[in-house]
Design a protein around this motif. Structure first.
Motif, mmCIF file in Angstrom:
data_model
loop_
_atom_site.group_PDB
_atom_site.id
_atom_site.type_symbol
_atom_site.label_atom_id
_atom_site.label_comp_id
_atom_site.label_asym_id
_atom_site.label_seq_id
_atom_site.Cartn_x
_atom_site.Cartn_y
_atom_site.Cartn_z
ATOM 1 N N GLY A 140 2.393 1.727 -3.304
ATOM 2 C CA GLY A 140 1.353 2.169 -4.240
ATOM 3 C C GLY A 140 1.080 3.653 -4.196
ATOM 4 N N ASP A 190 -1.229 5.734 -9.190
ATOM 5 C CA ASP A 190 -2.660 6.021 -9.054
ATOM 6 C C ASP A 190 -3.345 4.952 -8.218
ATOM 7 N N GLU A 191 -4.668 5.031 -8.091
ATOM 8 C CA GLU A 191 -5.421 4.104 -7.252
ATOM 9 C C GLU A 191 -5.329 2.666 -7.748
ATOM 10 N N GLU A 192 -5.347 2.499 -9.056
ATOM 11 C CA GLU A 192 -5.249 1.141 -9.613
ATOM 12 C C GLU A 192 -3.899 0.519 -9.295
ATOM 13 N N PHE A 193 -2.844 1.331 -9.418
ATOM 14 C CA PHE A 193 -1.504 0.858 -9.092
ATOM 15 C C PHE A 193 -1.400 0.500 -7.612
ATOM 16 N N ARG A 194 -1.999 1.330 -6.755
ATOM 17 C CA ARG A 194 -1.964 1.065 -5.314
ATOM 18 C C ARG A 194 -2.694 -0.227 -4.975
ATOM 19 N N ALA A 195 -3.854 -0.457 -5.611
ATOM 20 C CA ALA A 195 -4.604 -1.692 -5.363
ATOM 21 C C ALA A 195 -3.778 -2.914 -5.772
ATOM 22 N N THR A 196 -3.062 -2.782 -6.899
ATOM 23 C CA THR A 196 -2.251 -3.901 -7.386
ATOM 24 C C THR A 196 -1.088 -4.189 -6.442
ATOM 25 N N THR A 197 -0.363 -3.129 -6.034
ATOM 26 C CA THR A 197 0.788 -3.337 -5.145
ATOM 27 C C THR A 197 0.345 -3.839 -3.774
ATOM 28 N N TYR A 256 0.844 -1.207 0.000
ATOM 29 C CA TYR A 256 0.000 0.000 0.000
ATOM 30 C C TYR A 256 0.872 1.248 0.000
#
Length: 327
Positions: free
Chosen positions: A49, A53-60, A46
């Motif tokens: 991330g 962006d938010e999508e990248f943060r969700a992935t990490t 988190y």
């Protein structure tokens, strides 16, 4: 229906409460460890991330959680033989004393007494682990007899039924290997490999009785396990909600871990106690059948390895067991 006494098994579990508490501490501790390390991994992901962006943060966050879960899983993989040695085998040693009607020695706790008994039979944890792995392989071969008979019967859908039965037997025989270890401990033999060989032959010549009772116990234990899983979904979802990024898959995973910890700490010792009742009652007065020994030798390479160890051939180390093992 079945040949074990539920009341007697629960009574013996009550009399071995120090080991029940130890099992609870170990297995619920493992579950807590998974949750904490997974949460830490998700937290690190988190934080990383935050650079995107938010999508990248969700992935990490998700990858961090998976990495933490996997890292702790590796630790538990290497620790499994010591859990078998201290927790499972120790509990079996105490249960044997109760089955035989022997009082626990005065001035010694159950855990210290059981540890001494196990170390006397198996001086090294690695030897016990190696014996256990070979036992599991032979037990699977014996259960394969039932599948083999079913596939050659002229019954419509026999192949499909065999597949279902195979999956069920894999669950049912999970309680058996520790019963074989119980025989090795009970006989007080200096040759644990020979005791395990004899116990497997006795199991094989009584496989119908043993598999019938194992099947009933599988239904009881895994039925209760499913109930625990459903009950744990809500608190597991809360744990995931409190994690950074609310790792969506974690609810089911943690509920499964909670259900596993209840099974390992409470339901498994109950099943093993019941199977020990059946096994020792069934084999009473019996001698290993040479025909069954020859049959096992023919059908199972792991039984041949076990027999080699019993007669002093080959290495006593787990290197010959087809399972990765820590150095």
């Amino acid at each position: 229906m079945w040949d074990f006494s539920i009341g007697s098994a629960l009574g013996m579990m009550g009399r071995t409460m120090p080991f029940i508490f130890l099992r609870i501490a170990v297995y619920f501790g493992i579950t807590l460890g998974y949750i904490l390390v997974t949460g830490a991994g998700a937290g690190v992901g988190y934080g990383i991330g935050g650079f995107g962006d938010e999508e990248f943060r969700a992935t990490t966050t998700a990858w961090g959680g998976f990495a933490g879960f996997g890292m702790f899983g590796v630790v538990m993989y290497w620790a499994r033989e010591y859990i078998l040695y201290i927790v499972k085998a120790g509990h079996i040693a105490v249960l044997i004393e109760l089955i035989d009607g022997k009082p626990m020695p005065q001035g010694r706790s159950q855990i210290s007494h059981a540890t001494a008994v196990v170390k006397e039979r198996f001086p090294q944890a690695s030897v016990l682990f190696a014996v256990d792995q070979l036992i599991k392989g032979v037990v699977r071969a014996i259960s394969g007899l039932v599948r083999g008979v079913l596939t050659i019967l002229p019954i419509p859908g026999a192949q499909q039924l065999s597949g279902i039965l195979s999956a069920f037997l894999r669950v049912a025989v999970g309680f058996v290997d520790e019963v074989i270890l119980a025989y090795a401990i009970r006989t007080k033999s200096d040759n644990a490999w020979m005791s395990a060989k004899e116990a497997l032959v006795l199991y094989g010549q009584n496989y119908k009785t043993m598999l019938k009772n194992a099947a009933w116990l599988a239904i009881i234990v895994y039925g209760l396990g499913i109930v625990v899983f459903v009950l744990m979904l809500a608190p597991a979802a809360l744990v995931v909600y409190l994690m950074p990024g609310a790792w969506a898959a974690g609810g089911v995973v943690f509920a499964l871990l909670f259900a596993w910890s209840v099974k390992a700490a409470l339901l498994e010792p109950f099943a093993i106690t019941c199977m020990m009742q059946v096994y020792f009652k069934t084999i009473e007065g019996q001698q290993p059948n040479p025909e069954w020994e020859a049959k096992l030798e023919q059908m199972s390479g792991k039984f041949r390895k076990l027999k080699d160890r019993a007669f002093g051939h080959g290495s006593d180390t787990p290197a010959d067991v087809d399972t990765p093992h820590p150095a």
